[in-house]
Design an enzyme around this catalytic site. Structure first.
Site, PDB file in Angstrom:
ATOM      1  N   CYS A 174       0.867  -0.990  -0.133  1.00  0.00           N
ATOM      2  CA  CYS A 174       0.139   0.288   0.183  1.00  0.00           C
ATOM      3  C   CYS A 174       1.298   1.233  -0.110  1.00  0.00           C
ATOM      4  O   CYS A 174       1.116   1.798   1.148  1.00  0.00           O
ATOM      5  CB  CYS A 174      -1.047   0.227   1.135  1.00  0.00           C
ATOM      6  N   CYS A 177      -0.503   3.764   1.707  1.00  0.00           N
ATOM      7  CA  CYS A 177      -0.663   4.193   3.229  1.00  0.00           C
ATOM      8  C   CYS A 177       1.127   4.305   4.026  1.00  0.00           C
ATOM      9  O   CYS A 177       0.999   5.114   4.595  1.00  0.00           O
ATOM     10  CB  CYS A 177      -0.934   2.273   3.619  1.00  0.00           C
ATOM     11  N   ASP A 178       1.828   3.821   3.312  1.00  0.00           N
ATOM     12  CA  ASP A 178       3.513   4.095   3.612  1.00  0.00           C
ATOM     13  C   ASP A 178       4.314   4.318   2.533  1.00  0.00           C
ATOM     14  O   ASP A 178       5.472   4.389   3.333  1.00  0.00           O
ATOM     15  CB  ASP A 178       3.765   2.276   3.191  1.00  0.00           C
TER      16      ASP A 178
END
Ligand code: NDP
Length: 487
Positions: A174, A177-178
């Site tokens: 992801c 997200c990261d």
């Protein structure tokens, strides 16, 4: 419902069986579809949709607008994969819209038309008798007259050595997200489809160098997507290479071993992060023994309908479509499934009179989920602001549960309300702390947090547990509960 009503419906049913060949999704009415089976049953749901991505939400809209009581069991990742998507340029009528915004609008539309959202997930379905029984993670047993499976698909894993070991420590699927964890670092993206392009573009805002590793000699991504890559100098592509191992220094990823399919040679490539974008697998494990799937796990549907091979059960979206897999096509198949389910009920004696008669037996949940989580926390949760505050909290001893999240991580936001409710439940036995990683980088660094969501548990000042991944409601509750109860 009185016995007289049931006799009437049995007569109607007989007539429908006789005429059944003339119209309907299925020509024959199985003997088991007897509205009299509803006598004495509670928790009845005329249309149950499992999953709340675009397919599920559109199916629900058509179910509700078709005049049937329609329920969505939202699952552990409400909104589905669109919640992890940033810019979408091919949603009908929108030049650019974010994935979460699409879901927000579809959900509002469904709620407006009377769809009931249920904050739960399906564990298994029993089709041995009708109405079908749905068993949920929260222990509910529901009686469904029709079911639409719209559970989508999940990101695929490589299953190579080192992947599991370094998951959350440099390996992730992801970028939304990261990516912020890889500021000025060199990363690889594995895959050659549209997702790989999207991940690389998201990473370009943070990483210093991004290499897309494609296992064939060309990418599968749409030409327009590949064209977009040209605007990013930091992004390069290597063809004919496959990741066969992920290496690290015990703390985080340091490199990958590549097999070159053109030369047959193996080489080491240094990297700080591995972003997987290698496709998805359908989420069908919970129905695999009751609804026929193909060899890849996709639910089989009949002809140009969304009917599965089990009467009264339909499927829509990525869970049955391995060909198109677009948000738009998922929404479209959801519409078809909603229409099919409405038609099925009409064809099987579920008249407005029948609907009125069983009203008291319908599932009573009118509770809707709060609007999409905006990172708010409930009373009783400490929102960490400084490193000193962290040190003070830990010094006090006792049990401290910390939830690391970020504004760009949709899964983290889904966990926050659950975390808040646990904080209330265990208010007298532990401190619950949320950490926005962008607000308190010193704490993030001190505790070696490399991926969100991340849960840390301290007891008497010692870090005793760490979990780095998305947890559903049940898992999070069990994870937190074990430390609090054992203390
Ligand atoms: P795809 O299935 O399209 O692509 C997966 C890629 O991963 C392929 O290049 C495949 O290689 C590669 N791959 C699979 N397994 C491995 C492995 N073990 N090692 C290395 N490479 C591997 O999946 P996507 O997630 O990219 O896309 C899914 C759908 O979602 C598509 O329809 C896509 O169009 C859509 N999408 C649309 C977006 C948008 O419009 N903004 C964004 C993202 C996705 P190979 O080609 O060799 O099989």
């Amino acid at each position: 419902m009185t016995k007289r009503d049931y006799r009437f419906f049995m007569l109607s049913l007989g007539l429908i069986i006789t005429l059944g060949g003339c119209f309907g999704v299925r020509s024959a009415v199985p003997a088991s579809f007897d509205m009299a089976n509803l006598a004495g049953k509670a928790n009845i749901m005329p249309i149950v949709i499992v999953g709340s991505g675009p397919a599920g939400l559109m199916a629900a809209l058509y179910g509700a607008r078709g005049g049937k009581n329609t329920f969505i069991i939202e699952g552990n990742k409400p909104g589905g994969l669109l919640m992890d998507t940033t810019e979408v340029e091919n949603w009908p009528g929108e030049t650019m819209i974010t994935g979460p915004r699409i879901i927000e609008k579809l959900r509002a539309q469904a709620l407006h038309h009377g769809v009931t959202m249920i904050d739960d997930a399906v564990e298994r379905i029993d089709t041995a008798s009708w109405p079908y029984k749905i068993f949920t993670e929260n222990g509910q047993i529901l009686h469904a007259l029709t079911i639409i499976i719209a559970t989508g698909a999940s990101p695929r894993r490589l299953y190579v050595p080192g992947e599991e070991r370094y998951w959350g420590f440099g390996v992730t699927s992801c970028a939304v997200c990261d990516a912020p964890f890889f500021k000025e670092q060199e990363v690889v993206v594995v895959g050659g489809g549209d997702s790989a392009v999207e991940e690389a573009i998201q990473l370009a805002a943070f990483a210093s160098k991004i290499t897309i590793l494609v296992r064939k000699e060309s990418m599968r991504a749409a030409a327009s997507m590949q064209e977009r890559l040209k605007a990013y100098e930091k992004v390069s592509i290597r063809y004919n290479v496959e990741v066969v191992e992920i290496m690290g220094n015990d703390t985080k990823v340091t490199g990958v071993t590549l097999k070159n399919h053109a030369t047959g040679a193996t080489e080491l490539m240094a990297t700080d992060g591995v972003f997987l974008a290698i496709g998805h697998d359908p989420n069908t494990s919970f129905i695999k023994d009751v609804i026929p799937t193909d060899s890849a796990g996709y639910i089989k549907v009949e002809g140009r309908t969304q009917a599965t091979l089990v009467a009264g059960i339909f499927a829509a979206g990525d869970v049955e479509d391995h060909r198109y897999r677009q948000a738009g096509t998922a929404a479209g198949s959801g519409i078809n499934a909603g229409l099919d389910a409405v038609r099925f009920l009409d064809d099987h004696g579920y008249t407005p009179m029948m609907a009125a008669a069983i009203k008291p037996q319908l599932h009573g949940a009118t509770r809707s989920l709060p609007a999409l989580a905006k990172g708010t926390t409930a009373d009783g949760v400490i929102e960490l602001e400084t490193l000193d505050q962290f040190n003070d909290i830990i010094k006090k001893g006792g049990t401290v549960v910390m939830d690391f999240w970020s504004e760009t991580c949709p899964s983290c936001k889904q966990m926050l309300p659950v975390f808040a409710s646990l904080a209330q439940e265990y208010a007298d036995r532990a401190l619950f702390v949320t950490v926005d990683i962008d607000q308190v980088p010193a704490v993030v660094e001190k505790l070696f947090v490399h991926k969100v969501p991340c849960l840390l548990v301290f007891q008497e000042g010692d870090l005793i547990a760490r979990y780095t991944n998305v947890m559903n409601r049940k898992e999070l509750s069990a994870f937190v509960g074990q430390f609090i109860k054992s203390h």
